[in-house]
Scaffold this motif. Structure first.
Motif, PDB file in Angstrom:
ATOM      1  N   GLN A 116       0.842  -1.199   0.000  1.00 11.56           N
ATOM      2  CA  GLN A 116       0.000   0.000   0.000  1.00 11.56           C
ATOM      3  C   GLN A 116       0.877   1.249   0.000  1.00 11.56           C
ATOM      4  O   GLN A 116       0.622   2.200  -0.747  1.00 11.56           O
ATOM      5  CB  GLN A 116      -0.920  -0.011   1.222  1.00 11.56           C
ATOM      6  N   ALA A 117       1.909   1.244   0.836  1.00 10.67           N
ATOM      7  CA  ALA A 117       2.814   2.391   0.902  1.00 10.67           C
ATOM      8  C   ALA A 117       3.534   2.580  -0.433  1.00 10.67           C
ATOM      9  O   ALA A 117       3.685   3.713  -0.907  1.00 10.67           O
ATOM     10  CB  ALA A 117       3.818   2.206   2.034  1.00 10.67           C
ATOM     11  N   ARG A 118       3.956   1.455  -1.040  1.00 11.73           N
ATOM     12  CA  ARG A 118       4.635   1.555  -2.339  1.00 11.73           C
ATOM     13  C   ARG A 118       3.703   2.110  -3.414  1.00 11.73           C
ATOM     14  O   ARG A 118       4.088   2.992  -4.196  1.00 11.73           O
ATOM     15  CB  ARG A 118       5.162   0.181  -2.754  1.00 11.73           C
ATOM     16  N   ILE A 119       2.467   1.599  -3.422  1.00  8.35           N
ATOM     17  CA  ILE A 119       1.505   2.065  -4.434  1.00  8.35           C
ATOM     18  C   ILE A 119       1.176   3.539  -4.205  1.00  8.35           C
ATOM     19  O   ILE A 119       1.098   4.326  -5.157  1.00  8.35           O
ATOM     20  CB  ILE A 119       0.229   1.183  -4.398  1.00  8.35           C
ATOM     21  N   THR A 120       1.006   3.910  -2.915  1.00  2.58           N
ATOM     22  CA  THR A 120       0.710   5.315  -2.598  1.00  2.58           C
ATOM     23  C   THR A 120       1.875   6.212  -3.011  1.00  2.58           C
ATOM     24  O   THR A 120       1.671   7.281  -3.608  1.00  2.58           O
ATOM     25  CB  THR A 120       0.437   5.462  -1.086  1.00  2.58           C
ATOM     26  N   GLN A 121       3.084   5.773  -2.719  1.00  6.24           N
ATOM     27  CA  GLN A 121       4.271   6.551  -3.096  1.00  6.24           C
ATOM     28  C   GLN A 121       4.364   6.677  -4.615  1.00  6.24           C
ATOM     29  O   GLN A 121       4.642   7.767  -5.122  1.00  6.24           O
ATOM     30  CB  GLN A 121       5.541   5.874  -2.536  1.00  6.24           C
ATOM     31  N   ALA A 122       4.133   5.547  -5.300  1.00  8.53           N
ATOM     32  CA  ALA A 122       4.200   5.596  -6.764  1.00  8.53           C
ATOM     33  C   ALA A 122       3.119   6.513  -7.325  1.00  8.53           C
ATOM     34  O   ALA A 122       3.370   7.278  -8.281  1.00  8.53           O
ATOM     35  CB  ALA A 122       4.044   4.182  -7.330  1.00  8.53           C
ATOM     36  N   GLU A 128       2.685  13.939  -8.948  1.00  9.66           N
ATOM     37  CA  GLU A 128       3.613  15.083  -8.964  1.00  9.66           C
ATOM     38  C   GLU A 128       4.199  15.282 -10.365  1.00  9.66           C
ATOM     39  O   GLU A 128       4.314  16.423 -10.832  1.00  9.66           O
ATOM     40  CB  GLU A 128       4.724  14.875  -7.919  1.00  9.66           C
ATOM     41  N   ALA A 129       4.548  14.154 -11.012  1.00  8.58           N
ATOM     42  CA  ALA A 129       5.107  14.269 -12.368  1.00  8.58           C
ATOM     43  C   ALA A 129       4.058  14.829 -13.330  1.00  8.58           C
ATOM     44  O   ALA A 129       4.367  15.691 -14.174  1.00  8.58           O
ATOM     45  CB  ALA A 129       5.593  12.903 -12.845  1.00  8.58           C
TER      46      ALA A 129
END
Length: 183
Positions: A116-122, A128-129
């Motif tokens: 979940q943290a990885r998906i949220t970060q991605a 942002e991009a």
């Protein structure tokens, strides 16, 4: 017949009619002792041997029954011990399975949280991009519109890129400042 009755009456006066004659008692006693000795010497030892053999057989069967009962009790105790051991082992297996299940669930939760943290970060990086891309695209579009608008107002062509860029940047800064003041 008369004569027999008289003879019996005459003889009966000297002898008791309830007691047998002496010779009958003697011969009966001799026969009794012969039969008694025959039973004592021949039949009684054979009966005693037969009774002894039967007693030994009964005692042997009782001993076998006692031995079988002792073996059955030992087998029952062994079975009870094995059953208790099996129950204890089953309890240990259940407890181990419960601990493994807890570990698996916690690992799955940890993996899910990490994912979940990885998906949220991605997603945040991608947002942002895209925001930067949209900002660049918006600056470019707003800059083009601002240059076209400024060219129309001033009446000159603003073809110099440095001047146009400075003008667009100043316009955007003023626009952002006016938006902040409106909030």
């Amino acid at each position: 017949m008369n004569h027999a009755v008289q003879f019996a009456a005459a003889e009966g006066a000297t002898q008791n009619p309830l007691l047998p004659a002496t010779y009958d008692i003697v011969w009966s006693a001799i026969a009794f002792f012969i039969i008694l000795i025959a039973f004592w010497k021949v039949f009684l030892p054979k009966v005693q041997v037969m009774l002894d053999a039967r007693a030994e057989a009964i005692e042997g069967n009782i001993a076998k029954a006692d031995e079988a009962q002792a073996k059955a009790e030992a087998a029952l105790q062994e079975y009870t011990a094995q059953l208790a051991s099996a129950r204890q082992e089953a309890g240990e297996i259940r407890e181990s399975a419960r601990l493994d299940a807890t570990k698996i669930v916690s690992k799955a939760k940890e993996d899910a949280t990490t994912e979940q943290a990885r998906i949220t970060q991605a997603a945040q990086v991608q947002i942002e991009a895209e925001r930067q891309s949209a900002l660049v695209s918006l600056r470019k579009d707003v800059g083009s519109l601002a240059i076209d608008l400024a060219s129309g107002v001033v009446g000159e062509s603003l073809s110099d890129d440095k001047k146009a860029s400075a003008l667009v940047d100043r316009f955007l800064v003023d626009l952002e400042a006016s938006e902040r003041a409106a909030k």
